[in-house]
Design an enzyme around this catalytic site. Structure first.
Site, short mmCIF file in Angstrom:
data_model
loop_
_atom_site.label_atom_id
_atom_site.label_comp_id
_atom_site.label_asym_id
_atom_site.label_seq_id
_atom_site.Cartn_x
_atom_site.Cartn_y
_atom_site.Cartn_z
N ASP A 124 0.84 -1.22 0.00
CA ASP A 124 0.00 0.00 0.00
C ASP A 124 0.85 1.24 0.00
OD1 ASP A 124 -2.08 1.76 0.23
OD2 ASP A 124 -2.72 1.13 2.21
N GLU A 157 -2.58 10.46 0.67
CA GLU A 157 -3.80 9.66 0.56
C GLU A 157 -4.22 9.08 1.90
OE1 GLU A 157 -6.49 6.30 0.12
OE2 GLU A 157 -4.45 6.18 0.90
N GLU A 158 -3.24 8.73 2.73
CA GLU A 158 -3.55 8.01 3.97
C GLU A 158 -4.21 8.90 5.03
OE1 GLU A 158 -3.57 4.95 4.25
OE2 GLU A 158 -2.09 4.09 2.89
ZN LIG Z 1 -3.48 3.01 -0.09
#
Ligand SMILES: [Zn+2]
Ligand SMILES: *[C@@H]1O[C@H](CO)[C@@H](O)[C@H](O)[C@H]1NC(C)=O
Ligand SMILES: *[C@@H]1O[C@H](CO)[C@@H](O)[C@H](O)[C@H]1NC(C)=O
Ligand SMILES: *[C@@H]1O[C@H](CO)[C@@H](O)[C@H](O)[C@H]1NC(C)=O
Length: 386
Positions: A124, A157-158
């Protein structure tokens, strides 16, 4: 100079020799390049807020592949990386993922017995980033039109998507299709749940614990409020596509010591919406807490609900490409942060079940499969036009 490509506007095919590409065997040099790119990305720590170095490295890598690279400053020390061949960033298709990771950092490891690659971000989402780039470079070699596809790698994004939201408000134009990369176990995602996050903040009144009636315990109030929410969560909207709406009480904090009536307390809660809208859900939460709120106010305390952003309803995603297993997922993505009428796809190597964990890992083979699948998906976005 040899023309890079032939673009057939009438059929929408972006490739001079699509058949040749599809029949080309996968060659080891591409796999070595893939693994070394993935390794370099994972080795650079890029916990949200600290994406500067990985962004710089990625920009120079993409430049070394003869791509035009634009750095989009999101705040003083962090930037999105946009890359495309040739002159124009106005491409039909955008391929995108994120370069930030959650904490803490775990170093890169390659187990040569099992071919398992581990490390923070290996799944991720640096697995997606590396596979997307190699797929794109493979297609360029097979004469992809310079005006067909661009790459975008965002920060943040996180923690709420500041990178993608910035891009959305400064995007060079609108796209026909956008392919997002997040861990999906190599499956095509047909939608993901929505989200609504909030904090309950209670202000009470401190007192000696021997004389609790002189104070107002903020902890008692938070516990009562959470009890109401736990009853409410049995009755939240659901759907056959996404299952149940779930509510996670992720953090509770209050008071200072056992012998002091707690002056303040709070709880952080995230709801994953399987149906309905944040607006409807907010109404249900406000109603559920109304009684507790009124009572604590009568005692001279205060209960507030602080919504974290707007939230969003479940996100339906296009999954009309053959040859993929299809699923829905419960996690959030940057997809709702990029506004527009484009078709949206979500695909990536590795599993969300290990992402964010201390055993984040995937098989080298999953990365290799993802390259082939991204090639297929990118091609499919052009078939769409015909
Ligand atoms: Zn991600
Ligand atoms: C680099 O890209 C330009 C187009 O931007 C192209 O004209 C040139 O031939 C490319 N050079 C190489 C070595 O691929
Ligand atoms: C590598 O994988 C093999 C096979 O799964 C395992 O037995 C071994 O312990 C692993 N090595 C390391 C250093 O983790
Ligand atoms: C949804 O919630 C109901 C009632 O709480 C439960 O019986 C059911 O198993 C849940 N479904 C899923 C998919 O978790």
């Amino acid at each position: 100079m040899i023309p890079r490509s032939i673009f057939l506007f009438c059929t929408g095919l972006a490739f001079a020799s699509e058949q040749a590409l599809l029949q080309a065997p996968h060659n080891p040099p591409s796999s070595r390049e893939l693994l070394s790119l993935h390794r370099s990305l994972v080795e650079i720590q890029s916990i949200t807020g600290n994406e500067h170095e990985v962004g710089k490295w990625l920009a120079s890598y993409l430049e070394s592949k003869n791509l035009t690279v634009e750095l989009q400053q999101v705040d003083s020390n962090r930037f999105n990386v946009l890359a495309y061949p040739g002159e124009t960033s106005k491409t039909q298709t955008l391929v995108t993922s994120h370069i930030d990771t959650v904490p803490p950092f775990w170093p890169y490891r390659y187990n040569h017995t099992s071919n398992i690659i581990s490390g923070r971000g290996s799944v991720d989402a640096k697995g997606s980033v590396a596979a997307q780039i190699i797929a794109f470079l493979n297609l360029l070699k097979a004469n992809l039109s310079p005006s067909a596809v661009s790459l975008l790698f965002v920060v943040g994004e996180e923690t709420g998507g500041d990178g993608m939201r910035y891009f959305s408000s400064h995007a060079p134009h609108t796209y026909d299709s956008v392919i997002f990369g997040e861990p999906t176990e190599g499956k095509l995602v047909c939608g993901h749940k929505g989200i609504l996050s909030f904090t309950i903040k209670v202000q009470g009144k401190a007192a000696h614990s021997g004389y609790p009636y002189l104070g107002v315990s903020a902890n008692d109030v938070v516990i009562e409020a959470l009890d109401k929410l736990m009853k409410l969560r049995e009755h939240l909207p659901w759907s056959t596509k996404y299952g149940n709406t779930t509510m996670n009480i992720g953090r509770v904090d209050g008071g200072v010591a056992a012998n002091v009536v707690a002056e303040s307390a709070e709880a952080n809660i995230a709801v994953r919406l399987a149906a309905g809208t944040p607006k409807v859900l907010k109404g249900m939460i406000v109603d559920a807490l109304q009684g507790v709120k009124t009572r604590v106010e009568e005692l001279g305390g205060r209960l507030e609900i602080k919504w974290e952003g707007e939230g969003y309803p479940p996100v339906d995603i296009d999954c009309d490409v053959n040859g993929f297993d299809k699923i829905t997922v419960n996690y959030g993505t940057d997809i709702p942060n990029l506004h527009g009428t484009h078709k949206r796809y979500l695909y990536g190597p590795g599993s969300i079940f290990v992402a964010h964990s201390d055993h984040e890992a995937l098989k080298a083979e999953e990365l290799e499969n993802a390259v082939r699948d991204y090639e297929k998906l990118i091609l499919a976005t052009f078939k769409e036009q015909s």
